[in-house]
Design a protein around this motif. Structure first.
Motif, PDB file in Angstrom:
ATOM      1  N   PRO A  76       0.875  -1.195  -0.042  1.00  0.00           N
ATOM      2  CA  PRO A  76      -0.151  -0.044  -0.014  1.00  0.00           C
ATOM      3  C   PRO A  76       0.773   1.259   0.101  1.00  0.00           C
ATOM      4  O   PRO A  76       2.017   1.479   0.673  1.00  0.00           O
ATOM      5  CB  PRO A  76      -0.763  -0.073   1.458  1.00  0.00           C
ATOM      6  N   PHE A  77       0.262   2.397  -0.693  1.00  0.00           N
ATOM      7  CA  PHE A  77       0.864   3.588  -0.710  1.00  0.00           C
ATOM      8  C   PHE A  77       0.021   4.550  -0.648  1.00  0.00           C
ATOM      9  O   PHE A  77      -1.333   4.219  -0.518  1.00  0.00           O
ATOM     10  CB  PHE A  77       2.176   3.955  -1.573  1.00  0.00           C
ATOM     11  N   GLU A  78       0.074   6.005  -0.361  1.00  0.00           N
ATOM     12  CA  GLU A  78      -0.832   6.895  -0.116  1.00  0.00           C
ATOM     13  C   GLU A  78      -2.183   6.813  -1.047  1.00  0.00           C
ATOM     14  O   GLU A  78      -3.276   6.861  -0.857  1.00  0.00           O
ATOM     15  CB  GLU A  78      -0.248   8.536  -0.052  1.00  0.00           C
ATOM     16  N   GLN A  79      -1.834   6.662  -2.568  1.00  0.00           N
ATOM     17  CA  GLN A  79      -2.892   6.813  -3.471  1.00  0.00           C
ATOM     18  C   GLN A  79      -3.278   5.406  -3.716  1.00  0.00           C
ATOM     19  O   GLN A  79      -4.307   5.424  -4.581  1.00  0.00           O
ATOM     20  CB  GLN A  79      -2.316   7.410  -4.856  1.00  0.00           C
ATOM     21  N   GLY A  80      -2.978   4.357  -3.334  1.00  0.00           N
ATOM     22  CA  GLY A  80      -3.523   3.103  -3.822  1.00  0.00           C
ATOM     23  C   GLY A  80      -2.644   2.030  -3.271  1.00  0.00           C
ATOM     24  O   GLY A  80      -2.153   1.823  -2.077  1.00  0.00           O
ATOM     25  N   THR A  81      -2.252   1.219  -4.321  1.00  0.00           N
ATOM     26  CA  THR A  81      -1.564  -0.028  -4.029  1.00  0.00           C
ATOM     27  C   THR A  81      -0.285  -0.005  -5.191  1.00  0.00           C
ATOM     28  O   THR A  81      -0.522   0.097  -6.277  1.00  0.00           O
ATOM     29  CB  THR A  81      -2.190  -1.398  -4.070  1.00  0.00           C
ATOM     30  N   ALA A  82       0.871  -0.275  -4.711  1.00  0.00           N
ATOM     31  CA  ALA A  82       2.026  -0.554  -5.529  1.00  0.00           C
ATOM     32  C   ALA A  82       2.218  -1.879  -5.747  1.00  0.00           C
ATOM     33  O   ALA A  82       2.184  -2.785  -4.700  1.00  0.00           O
ATOM     34  CB  ALA A  82       3.172   0.139  -4.903  1.00  0.00           C
ATOM     35  N   ILE A  83       2.302  -2.209  -6.955  1.00  0.00           N
ATOM     36  CA  ILE A  83       2.318  -3.819  -7.477  1.00  0.00           C
ATOM     37  C   ILE A  83       3.593  -4.053  -7.961  1.00  0.00           C
ATOM     38  O   ILE A  83       3.964  -3.548  -8.975  1.00  0.00           O
ATOM     39  CB  ILE A  83       1.225  -4.154  -8.240  1.00  0.00           C
ATOM     40  N   ARG A  84       4.307  -5.278  -7.448  1.00  0.00           N
ATOM     41  CA  ARG A  84       5.450  -5.667  -8.190  1.00  0.00           C
ATOM     42  C   ARG A  84       4.833  -7.036  -8.943  1.00  0.00           C
ATOM     43  O   ARG A  84       4.259  -8.063  -8.296  1.00  0.00           O
ATOM     44  CB  ARG A  84       6.533  -6.165  -7.275  1.00  0.00           C
ATOM     45  N   PHE A  85       5.195  -7.278 -10.260  1.00  0.00           N
ATOM     46  CA  PHE A  85       4.996  -8.478 -11.078  1.00  0.00           C
ATOM     47  C   PHE A  85       5.991  -8.844 -11.694  1.00  0.00           C
ATOM     48  O   PHE A  85       6.700  -7.850 -12.434  1.00  0.00           O
ATOM     49  CB  PHE A  85       3.727  -8.181 -11.518  1.00  0.00           C
ATOM     50  N   VAL A  86       6.460 -10.021 -11.753  1.00  0.00           N
ATOM     51  CA  VAL A  86       7.507 -10.416 -12.366  1.00  0.00           C
ATOM     52  C   VAL A  86       7.103 -10.917 -13.696  1.00  0.00           C
ATOM     53  O   VAL A  86       6.181 -11.553 -14.001  1.00  0.00           O
ATOM     54  CB  VAL A  86       8.040 -11.676 -11.696  1.00  0.00           C
ATOM     55  N   ALA A  87       7.782 -10.478 -14.823  1.00  0.00           N
ATOM     56  CA  ALA A  87       7.376 -10.638 -16.216  1.00  0.00           C
ATOM     57  C   ALA A  87       8.929 -10.439 -16.960  1.00  0.00           C
ATOM     58  O   ALA A  87       9.647  -9.532 -16.743  1.00  0.00           O
ATOM     59  CB  ALA A  87       6.376  -9.810 -16.815  1.00  0.00           C
ATOM     60  N   PRO A  88       8.991 -11.254 -18.059  1.00  0.00           N
ATOM     61  CA  PRO A  88      10.355 -11.247 -18.791  1.00  0.00           C
ATOM     62  C   PRO A  88      10.311  -9.913 -19.722  1.00  0.00           C
ATOM     63  O   PRO A  88       9.350  -9.487 -19.854  1.00  0.00           O
ATOM     64  CB  PRO A  88      10.360 -12.570 -19.440  1.00  0.00           C
ATOM     65  N   PRO A  89      11.324  -9.438 -20.122  1.00  0.00           N
ATOM     66  CA  PRO A  89      11.464  -8.339 -21.043  1.00  0.00           C
ATOM     67  C   PRO A  89      11.177  -8.519 -22.259  1.00  0.00           C
ATOM     68  O   PRO A  89      10.907  -9.740 -22.757  1.00  0.00           O
ATOM     69  CB  PRO A  89      12.830  -7.856 -20.802  1.00  0.00           C
ATOM     70  N   LYS A  90      11.300  -7.428 -23.435  1.00  0.00           N
ATOM     71  CA  LYS A  90      11.107  -7.940 -24.542  1.00  0.00           C
ATOM     72  C   LYS A  90       9.787  -8.284 -25.015  1.00  0.00           C
ATOM     73  O   LYS A  90       9.662  -8.747 -26.150  1.00  0.00           O
ATOM     74  CB  LYS A  90      12.286  -8.608 -25.141  1.00  0.00           C
ATOM     75  N   GLY A  91       8.752  -8.138 -24.033  1.00  0.00           N
ATOM     76  CA  GLY A  91       7.559  -8.687 -24.590  1.00  0.00           C
ATOM     77  C   GLY A  91       7.395 -10.005 -24.275  1.00  0.00           C
ATOM     78  O   GLY A  91       6.111 -10.505 -25.070  1.00  0.00           O
ATOM     79  N   LEU A  92       8.177 -10.735 -24.119  1.00  0.00           N
ATOM     80  CA  LEU A  92       8.078 -12.338 -23.858  1.00  0.00           C
ATOM     81  C   LEU A  92       6.676 -12.694 -23.088  1.00  0.00           C
ATOM     82  O   LEU A  92       6.774 -12.132 -21.953  1.00  0.00           O
ATOM     83  CB  LEU A  92       9.367 -12.944 -23.442  1.00  0.00           C
ATOM     84  N   PHE A  93       5.784 -13.437 -23.458  1.00  0.00           N
ATOM     85  CA  PHE A  93       4.780 -13.757 -22.760  1.00  0.00           C
ATOM     86  C   PHE A  93       3.881 -12.529 -22.321  1.00  0.00           C
ATOM     87  O   PHE A  93       3.472 -12.544 -21.224  1.00  0.00           O
ATOM     88  CB  PHE A  93       5.059 -14.770 -21.587  1.00  0.00           C
ATOM     89  N   HIS A  94       3.710 -11.645 -23.311  1.00  0.00           N
ATOM     90  CA  HIS A  94       3.050 -10.379 -22.891  1.00  0.00           C
ATOM     91  C   HIS A  94       2.027 -10.521 -22.547  1.00  0.00           C
ATOM     92  O   HIS A  94       1.427 -10.054 -21.404  1.00  0.00           O
ATOM     93  CB  HIS A  94       3.128  -9.327 -24.172  1.00  0.00           C
ATOM     94  N   ALA A  95       0.874 -11.206 -23.227  1.00  0.00           N
ATOM     95  CA  ALA A  95      -0.416 -11.130 -22.864  1.00  0.00           C
ATOM     96  C   ALA A  95      -0.950 -12.341 -21.772  1.00  0.00           C
ATOM     97  O   ALA A  95      -1.476 -12.128 -20.870  1.00  0.00           O
ATOM     98  CB  ALA A  95      -1.138 -11.801 -24.016  1.00  0.00           C
ATOM     99  N   THR A  96       0.122 -13.310 -21.717  1.00  0.00           N
ATOM    100  CA  THR A  96      -0.001 -14.064 -20.678  1.00  0.00           C
ATOM    101  C   THR A  96       0.229 -13.670 -19.140  1.00  0.00           C
ATOM    102  O   THR A  96      -0.622 -13.873 -18.343  1.00  0.00           O
ATOM    103  CB  THR A  96       0.922 -15.393 -20.891  1.00  0.00           C
ATOM    104  N   MET A  97       1.244 -12.878 -19.198  1.00  0.00           N
ATOM    105  CA  MET A  97       1.500 -12.359 -17.809  1.00  0.00           C
ATOM    106  C   MET A  97       0.449 -11.263 -17.480  1.00  0.00           C
ATOM    107  O   MET A  97       0.269 -11.103 -16.291  1.00  0.00           O
ATOM    108  CB  MET A  97       2.762 -11.595 -17.998  1.00  0.00           C
TER     109      MET A  97
END
Length: 400
Positions: free
Chosen positions: A74-95
């Motif tokens: 949580p932070f003041e304006q809402g929720t900060a979210i970390r999500f693990v996803a590979p670079p260069k658009g790999l598995f873009h829609a899946t993630m």
């Protein structure tokens, strides 16, 4: 009983948060300007590149479909979210689909469905917003940020069908600039629903009358971005100008690391008349802009380019890149000169024109500064248009 402000959830990877506080402030400013009329909540996305071995392990567990790792803070304006996803658009829609499902579950558990979801880039956050909206049975809107969105549309034609659904099914679309809408419609078809142009807001939006007799050209960018901002093209243009226009000057405002400065100096080489002016605060920037001949920045990639609007309000004509930045807002205006960023001769010709016709060009700019068209780039008008779009999206979804 006073009516409650509609609850709007923004999904954005460009919102300063507790994980990354130095993101661009545009979306934060839009949210702040309409706070009160709406109850805003931000889901701030932060993509994390996975370590190879754990990612491969998750890939194997998912039988070739990687399993998302998502955390919330949580932070003041809402929720900060970390999500693990590979670079260069790999598995873009899946993630993005897995992220959307996690967000939809979280919102449903909280028991406060929004009146509207907004995904602040069509090809990334828009994919998430559409899927969450379908799960929760609420409307969604998307913004178009030309640099990222047109790039992803170009490199991921396999996802065109999904992007088309995101674009066509949105209750409202907010392009930052006309050129980006043209590019998106060329790929995804002309949109039938509502479109509201949404220029980016800036605190430099009080007109200062142009002053003829400027002391040279000015550009402004962080030096780490010198390739994207096309410093090389400006240097080549100055080399051309120096051959027939004695005394031409270009001052480049912006800081950077020692490496950034050295790289920029190397790009400038021995070309005369170019200086690195270093970083400036907002007051110094206004003063520097006010005394110049014209602003030049023929970027290779630019979603909007707030600095172009800031220059105009400081009384400074602009030289900007075709099919980038503010293209489409100033067609035919003498104080906004469009150039092919790949053509140094065209950049030089625009700079020469800005010098030789400076008085007439600045006279036209002074007239524009006092027009309705100029007011559309001021914060009250931007806030009103953003609110109009959000309200229309909410109203269209209400039962009749």
């Amino acid at each position: 009983m006073p009516q409650k402000a509609p609850h709007v959830i923004h999904i954005s990877a460009d919102f300063p948060d507790c994980i990354e506080p130095f993101k661009t402030p545009v979306i934060k400013t839009l949210v702040r300007m309409t706070q009160g009329d709406f109850s805003h909540e931000v889901l701030s996305l932060n993509r994390v590149t996975p370590r190879v071995l754990p990612f491969v392990a998750r890939l194997m567990r998912g039988f070739g479909r990687p399993q998302a790792a998502i955390s919330f803070e949580p932070f003041e304006q809402g929720t900060a979210i970390r999500f693990v996803a590979p670079p260069k658009g790999l598995f873009h829609a899946t993630m993005l689909h897995q992220l959307a499902d996690a967000l939809a579950d979280r919102i449903a558990r909280q028991g406060r469905p929004p009146a509207l979801l907004i995904g602040h880039k069509l090809t990334i956050e828009g994919v998430v917003a559409r899927r969450v909206a379908k799960r929760l049975n609420v409307p969604y809107a998307v913004s178009i940020q030309g640099d990222t969105d047109t790039k992803i549309l170009r490199v991921r034609p396999d996802l065109a069908a999904e992007f088309r659904k995101v674009f066509q099914e949105a209750a409202v679309v907010f392009p930052f600039s006309p050129w980006s809408l043209r590019k998106v419609e060329a790929k995804l078809g002309q949109r039938g629903g509502r479109v509201i142009m949404l220029p980016c807001p800036t605190d430099i939006d009080a007109p200062v009358a142009p002053v003829p007799g400027g002391n040279g050209f000015v550009s402004c960018f962080h030096l780490k971005n010198h390739k994207r901002k096309n410093l090389a093209g400006m240097v080549d243009a100055m080399r051309i100008l120096n051959a027939d226009q004695a005394g031409a000057r270009l001052s480049i405002i912006g800081g950077g690391s020692d490496g950034d400065v050295n790289d920029s100096r190397a790009a400038i080489g021995e070309v005369a008349g170019i200086e690195l002016a270093g970083p400036m605060n907002r007051d110094q920037l206004r003063e520097s802009f006010g005394t110049a001949t014209a602003f030049v920045m023929p970027s290779h990639r630019e979603s909007f380019g707030l600095v172009f609007i800031e220059a105009l309000f400081c009384g400074l004509p602009i030289i900007y890149p075709a099919d980038q930045a503010v293209d489409g807002y100033f067609d035919g205006a003498p104080f906004a000169i469009k150039v092919d960023a790949r053509n140094p001769a065209a950049i030089a010709a625009a700079m020469r024109n800005a010098m030789t016709d400076e008085t007439a060009i600045k006279r036209a700019l002074a007239q524009w500064q006092n027009s309705a068209d100029a007011r559309r780039f001021m914060r009250p008008a931007i806030a009103a248009n953003f609110a109009l779009g959000m309200n229309s999206a909410i109203a269209a979804a209400e039962p009749r």
